[in-house]
Design a protein around this motif. Sequence first.
Motif, short mmCIF file in Angstrom:
data_model
loop_
_atom_site.label_atom_id
_atom_site.label_comp_id
_atom_site.label_asym_id
_atom_site.label_seq_id
_atom_site.Cartn_x
_atom_site.Cartn_y
_atom_site.Cartn_z
N ASP A 248 22.36 -17.00 -6.04
CA ASP A 248 22.57 -15.87 -7.22
C ASP A 248 22.85 -16.72 -8.40
O ASP A 248 21.96 -16.33 -9.60
CB ASP A 248 23.55 -15.07 -6.86
N THR A 249 23.84 -17.60 -8.32
CA THR A 249 24.36 -17.96 -9.67
C THR A 249 23.23 -19.16 -10.27
O THR A 249 23.10 -18.88 -11.42
CB THR A 249 25.75 -18.82 -9.44
N LEU A 250 22.71 -19.73 -9.41
CA LEU A 250 21.76 -20.71 -9.66
C LEU A 250 20.61 -20.25 -10.46
O LEU A 250 19.97 -20.53 -11.36
CB LEU A 250 21.30 -21.80 -8.63
N GLN A 251 20.13 -19.09 -9.69
CA GLN A 251 18.62 -18.31 -10.45
C GLN A 251 19.15 -17.80 -11.72
O GLN A 251 18.46 -18.00 -12.77
CB GLN A 251 18.63 -17.21 -9.53
N ILE A 252 20.46 -17.43 -12.01
CA ILE A 252 20.86 -17.08 -13.20
C ILE A 252 20.78 -17.98 -14.21
O ILE A 252 20.31 -18.07 -15.39
CB ILE A 252 22.24 -16.18 -13.32
N ALA A 253 21.60 -19.20 -14.07
CA ALA A 253 21.73 -20.34 -14.58
C ALA A 253 20.23 -20.95 -15.07
O ALA A 253 20.39 -21.25 -16.39
CB ALA A 253 22.37 -21.49 -13.97
N LYS A 254 19.59 -20.92 -14.22
CA LYS A 254 18.31 -21.47 -14.50
C LYS A 254 17.46 -20.67 -15.30
O LYS A 254 16.72 -21.16 -16.41
CB LYS A 254 17.21 -21.75 -13.05
N ALA A 255 17.42 -19.35 -15.19
CA ALA A 255 16.76 -18.45 -16.38
C ALA A 255 17.49 -18.30 -17.54
O ALA A 255 16.69 -17.96 -18.42
CB ALA A 255 16.81 -16.85 -15.54
#
Length: 601
Positions: A248-255
């Motif tokens: 969840d967090t990595l997806q947000i961070a990447k986005a």
Amino acid sequence: MDIKDKSLKELETLSQEIRDRIIDVVSRKGGHFSSTLGAVELTLGMHYVFDAYSDPFIFDVSHQCYPHKLLTGRWEEFETVRQFGGLSGFTKPKESPADYFVAGHSSTSISLAVGAAKAIELKKENRVPIVMIGDGSMTAGMVYEALNELGDLKLPVVIILNDNEMSIAKPIGAISKYLSKLLAGKYYQGFKAKVDKFIKKNMPEGTTYIAKRMEEAMKLITPGILFEEMGIDYIGPIDGHDIAEIIDTLQIAKAMGKPVIVHARTVKGKGYKIAEGQHEHWHGVGPFNVEDGAFVKKEAPKAATAVFADALCELAQKYENIVGVTAAMPSGTGINKLIDKYPNRFWDVAIAEQHAVTSMAAMAKEGFKPYITIYSTFLQRGFDQIIHDVCLMNLPVVFAMDRAGIVGNDGETHQGAFDISYLRFIPNMILFAPRDDKTLELGLEFAYTLNSPSAIRYPRGAFKQLSYPSTQFELGKAELLKEGTSNKLFIGYGAGVTRAIDTEILHEDDITILDLRFVKPIDKEMLINLSKKYDTWYIFSDSQKQGGVSSAILEVLNEEKIFNIEIISFEYEDSFIEHGDTKDVEKHLQILPEQLIKKIK
Ligand SMILES: Cc1ncc(C[n+]2csc(CCOP(=O)(O)OP(=O)(O)O)c2C)c(N)n1
Ligand SMILES: CC(=O)[C@@H](O)[C@H](O)COP(=O)(O)O
Ligand SMILES: [Mg+2]
């Protein structure tokens, strides 16, 4: 292995399989253990959200990269990790295109990510560098040099700060304390709740829009974070073993499309109860029994490190102005013993080799006698400081260089091959080496008497004990150990003296053996005298040939216009030396006495 379409349950099963494989192989072969066990879920998250064959995957130090190796086509081959001819224990592009960079020395990852991000932008590509760096590695200066630029450029880079509140030993310094304070916070929960609410309320279309709103949400809940002040967004702390939360967090961070630190709390040794939360002991291990964690110890003679630590302890008792440092290797260098006994005179300064050198230069200026205890390979980090802060000032700092020569299974990044070459040309520097335990003890005492910088080198593991009586070092004086009748001369330096002796025994000729003792100042007088008697000289030293011991000898012969000597050097050739058990590596280099004797004949 493509894990992108796996369910959460499948990922959890995979994480267990990865742990089982690591525990099985490392318990039989040895290797880095607790860091890599603690990084399993974070690595799965990286592979789920990013693409290891396109996005630069950058592991700091990379001793935690075993899960990454297992996920990138090296499951079976993992059996060979750190063995000669087998997989490296670190990331290595030659081994796999999924390994972006060689690493082994710490705190290079964010600089690599910044460079990669600049290149990606110039090439107009759609890739995002993803870094994994430990809390211990956050102490080194390079990290802040990189963050300084990154926070300004605002290029998209995701940095996972894998915080297990440990370096190899206990974490040191203000940054560690600061990170611990952050870990104790509840920022992520607040952040996540806000973001979830926001996404539900405002249609989740297009990550750019969401990312923009996230930035606003985050500002409300991450007050005064050091990284934020530097221009780098901070998310955390998250549970670094909760795969769903990580993804969840990595997806947000990447986005988010800008630099973000994802602060993850992990347990070093996770999944192997005996190792969980333990420092030092389980960081890098030899073979052990999985059931009870007992190490399969082979009887080993006392290591040079232990001889050094005992001798320095005695000296420190005798001379109150002796002080010392290690840069995050207290037990590796043996100086933990002195830190325990004299906490006001011996320090672990964390991974900060440059600072270790310069701060000790100032102590020398103040009349103290600093012993910088450091691995040969890590002193490379303090190169300019040695020249600019120690040698230019001609300060009597002692560099006690452990792990000189082949270190074995760590390989290329860690071999102690270069110290003679990178120190020999520096004005004021004195370079000398013991050949065994007794001369190591003598050498440490001799170093105390010097009024200039000096460096003494000794190997990983134990010296072979020699029967030649030991005499105290005398500045610039070599020691003739044995006079023979043949035209050959064996010159040994440091542990190379043993190699010379062991080779001489195999030769039918009666060969003269010189312990050079000092490569700087070198014993010119002795060399000139010996040139009159012997015309074929063999040089034995566990060091790089270029700029090493034979170079020093050739310089003397050339200056003295002695051109009739044939010099044959058995130092290391001009290449990086691979990993493996030390014996296997030496065999590969053809420097075992039984191989050298064939060359000589
Ligand atoms: C320049 C440098 N100095 C020292 C080391 C030795 N070293 C390797 S790992 C490590 C500890 C790193 O701690 P951290 O980044 O927190 O990783 P962890 O092992 O806790 O996962 C140290 C000191 C190194 N590799 N490089
Ligand atoms: C990764 C690293 O730099 C250390 O863990 C190093 O491998 C320790 O080496 P020694 O085993 O020689 O202490
Ligand atoms: Mg750590």
